[in-house]
Design a protein around this motif. Structure first.
Motif, short mmCIF file in Angstrom:
data_model
loop_
_atom_site.label_atom_id
_atom_site.label_comp_id
_atom_site.label_asym_id
_atom_site.label_seq_id
_atom_site.Cartn_x
_atom_site.Cartn_y
_atom_site.Cartn_z
N LEU A 33 0.81 -1.27 0.14
CA LEU A 33 -0.02 0.02 -0.11
C LEU A 33 0.78 1.50 -0.07
CD1 LEU A 33 -2.85 -1.06 2.81
CD2 LEU A 33 -2.82 -1.10 0.34
N THR A 34 0.33 2.32 -0.65
CA THR A 34 1.16 3.66 -0.51
C THR A 34 0.04 4.62 0.14
OG1 THR A 34 2.06 3.49 -2.86
CG2 THR A 34 2.04 5.55 -1.91
N ALA A 54 3.25 -4.43 13.32
CA ALA A 54 4.31 -3.62 12.99
C ALA A 54 5.32 -4.37 11.71
CB ALA A 54 5.40 -3.49 14.26
N ALA A 55 4.93 -5.48 11.65
CA ALA A 55 5.65 -6.28 10.63
C ALA A 55 5.05 -5.75 9.18
CB ALA A 55 5.51 -7.78 10.72
N ALA A 56 4.06 -5.12 9.06
CA ALA A 56 3.47 -4.61 7.84
C ALA A 56 4.17 -3.49 7.26
CB ALA A 56 2.08 -4.17 8.09
N THR A 57 5.17 -2.67 8.13
CA THR A 57 5.71 -1.54 7.63
C THR A 57 6.37 -1.60 6.39
OG1 THR A 57 7.35 -1.80 9.16
CG2 THR A 57 5.55 -0.40 9.79
N SER A 58 6.98 -2.83 6.33
CA SER A 58 8.00 -2.81 4.81
C SER A 58 7.25 -2.68 3.66
CB SER A 58 8.77 -4.06 4.90
OG SER A 58 8.00 -5.31 4.84
N ARG A 59 5.93 -3.02 3.76
CA ARG A 59 5.09 -2.93 2.68
C ARG A 59 4.07 -1.74 2.64
NH1 ARG A 59 2.04 -7.92 2.19
NH2 ARG A 59 3.09 -8.60 4.18
N LEU A 60 4.24 -0.97 3.63
CA LEU A 60 3.40 0.33 3.81
C LEU A 60 4.32 1.62 3.00
CD1 LEU A 60 1.62 -0.44 6.96
CD2 LEU A 60 0.70 -0.28 4.65
#
Lengths: 339, 339
Positions: A33-34, A54-60
């Protein structure tokens, strides 16, 4: 697969939106996601995300947009001055092909106007419509449109709404021949406003060429009966009906809760009643929980409820993903090229 | 005190209407009713009334009217051909002074058109409106109008509806300064149709001279919030909103019932859930249980729901009696002579 998210515009601020976004990403490994909005604010929220989100941040990915559209801004303001807002930047990332769909919880009027300008309409369709699936009897659902993209609608536009709604039911819910009706004040042919009667005439004339069954007029209560797939009305009527339904549902659930709590002991009530009522509230508040789709655009845009929580925003993203998978705009456009 | 009853037009036939009428008469020794409809059919139903209702027959006078208005008849038909119908005869007995108020469960369009012709409008008011009290949060109520006497309404007529609604809340519910709002698609001043914005301007201009508080725009959900006494809209929007609310309430009550019955044993469910749900259903179906008032006429006419049972018709008569006691048309007219 990349979606574009407008982080500003929700009544609860960016936190709920970022949390909902993180949940969607965690669940689906191929999703990125952007996030459009003020970089500092977004980064602060991202750093606060609890595990496992928090693990999602690499794809945000954050895309800085310092301005935003307020809830009180007019569509005209958005068109003249809103070019640098998170909403406009999010929409431009769709037209440039960076993202395949966009989600915003912001100002509806501004979103419709900006989406129309940034993405353009599908050939043959003059104006977007907003639609969501209303829960009906027997676990069925009914697409209601327009929910407020337009204040009033001439007959030809109501005709377009019928076509788009039918495409939606066919494409998203695999209904072979959607049952479509026009909302009116009575089921008799002589009733209703001039616009609605003219739209009825247009639909009857084309009936042989339509890939859906046009059933004539429906009354307000028919939306919930479960025997219609699409109900068409102008944006004023649709908006009032949807918001009245939301308000009534909240009041009803509250009253049921009170009625049971006065009859049962507190503990018994909480075991028996609350879970059932919670589920019900959720089933019956479609926009808050699933968002509403902007139809007729060259692109996929889902409007999440302004007062949405992380949950609701997560479901709006799911809705956008489903529309991507079903290639909804292409399926809608196909109807116009055929007719 | 004599009321006039149109015995024809209910979906359940004359039986429910006659039974409801008998109940009202039994309860109130000073009340007599004239029943308009086919004499033979009425007499047959009267002879079937069970005890103690049979005792009412001495105060139920039959006035023979062999014709009736069907549900599918147009207002135009009623005006041209409906002069000998039970509905028209009932209304004429009001204008002649034989009865002080009338109740009908028949065709709404015909009732509005015939009532306007037979009774005439109050000075200064161009068109009737239909209104009923919608149940709102905290046990409060909100008058919604117009519910379909008119399909669309210019700004000046919406202004009249605000005045009539306020008179209704003041007179019937003793609200000192009713809180009145205009139904719209958003609360911001720039939103909505041209008619609604113009009505807003008219109401703001007159604010200093009004005997109610005009609060600006309301959205659909605000009807049920309990902080408005009157919500004004055109007849199309009001009709759809009311009927959608009725349909949604039925579906919700059904779902709550199912949710509880799947969690509780049948016996427990019927003890705990059913009585609460039954009460709820009744509280939330205002027209079926209380009828709707035709406002702006030189006389008192209450419309009972077409699918009403004896219960509902009985309450519609009660509503008419209350309006007689409060002299509602005089109170409405007083506002126009003052302004």
């Amino acid at each position: 697969m990349r979606l574009a998210i407008d982080v500003m515009g929700g009544d609860q601020g960016p936190r709920a939106i970022i949390e909902g976004s993180a949940r969607a990403v965690i669940e689906r490994p191929d999703l990125a996601l952007t996030l459009f909005g003020p970089r500092q604010q977004i980064n602060a929220e991202l750093s606060r995300l609890p595990q496992p989100l928090a693990a999602a941040t690499s794809r945000l990915v954050v895309a800085d947009a310092s301005e935003s559209v307020s809830q009180s801004a007019t569509a005209a303001w958005a068109m003249r001055r809103g070019g640098a807002t998170s909403m406009a930047c999010m929409l431009r990332s769709l037209s440039s092909g960076e993202a395949v769909a966009g989600v915003s919880a912001g100002n509806t009027g501004a979103l419709v106007a900006l989406a129309r300008r940034e993405l353009g309409m599908l050939p043959g369709i003059s104006r977007p419509a907003i639609s969501t699936a209303i829960p009906a009897r027997g676990g069925r659902r009914c697409y209601l449109l327009d929910l407020g993209a337009n204040v009033d609608s001439p007959a030809s536009r109501l005709f377009d709404f019928a076509m788009m709604g039918a495409a939606m039911a066919q494409c998203m819910d695999r209904v072979k021949r959607p049952r479509v009706a026009l909302l009116n004040v009575g089921s008799e042919a002589t009733k209703g406003s001039a616009n609605v009667r003219e739209a009825d005439r247009l639909l009857r004339e084309s009936a042989a060429n339509l890939s859906f069954d046009y059933l004539g007029y429906a009354e307000g209560g028919d939306i919930f009966q479960g025997d219609l797939d699409v109900v068409v009305c102008d944006g004023f009527v649709g908006n009032v009906t949807l918001k009245a339904s939301e308000g009534l549902t909240r009041m009803l659930v509250e009253r049921v809760q009170m009625a049971f709590e006065s009859r049962l002991s507190g503990r018994l009530a909480s075991i028996l009643a609350r879970p059932a009522l919670k589920r019900l509230k959720r089933e019956l508040d479609p926009v808050r929980y699933n968002g509403a789709s902007l139809l007729g655009l060259q692109g996929i845009v889902v409007k999440s409820h302004g007062s949405t929580q992380a949950d609701g925003f997560y479901y709006a993203i799911q809705r956008a993903l489903q529309e991507v998978e079903h290639d909804l705009p292409v399926r809608i456009a196909a109807r116009w090229s055929r007719s």
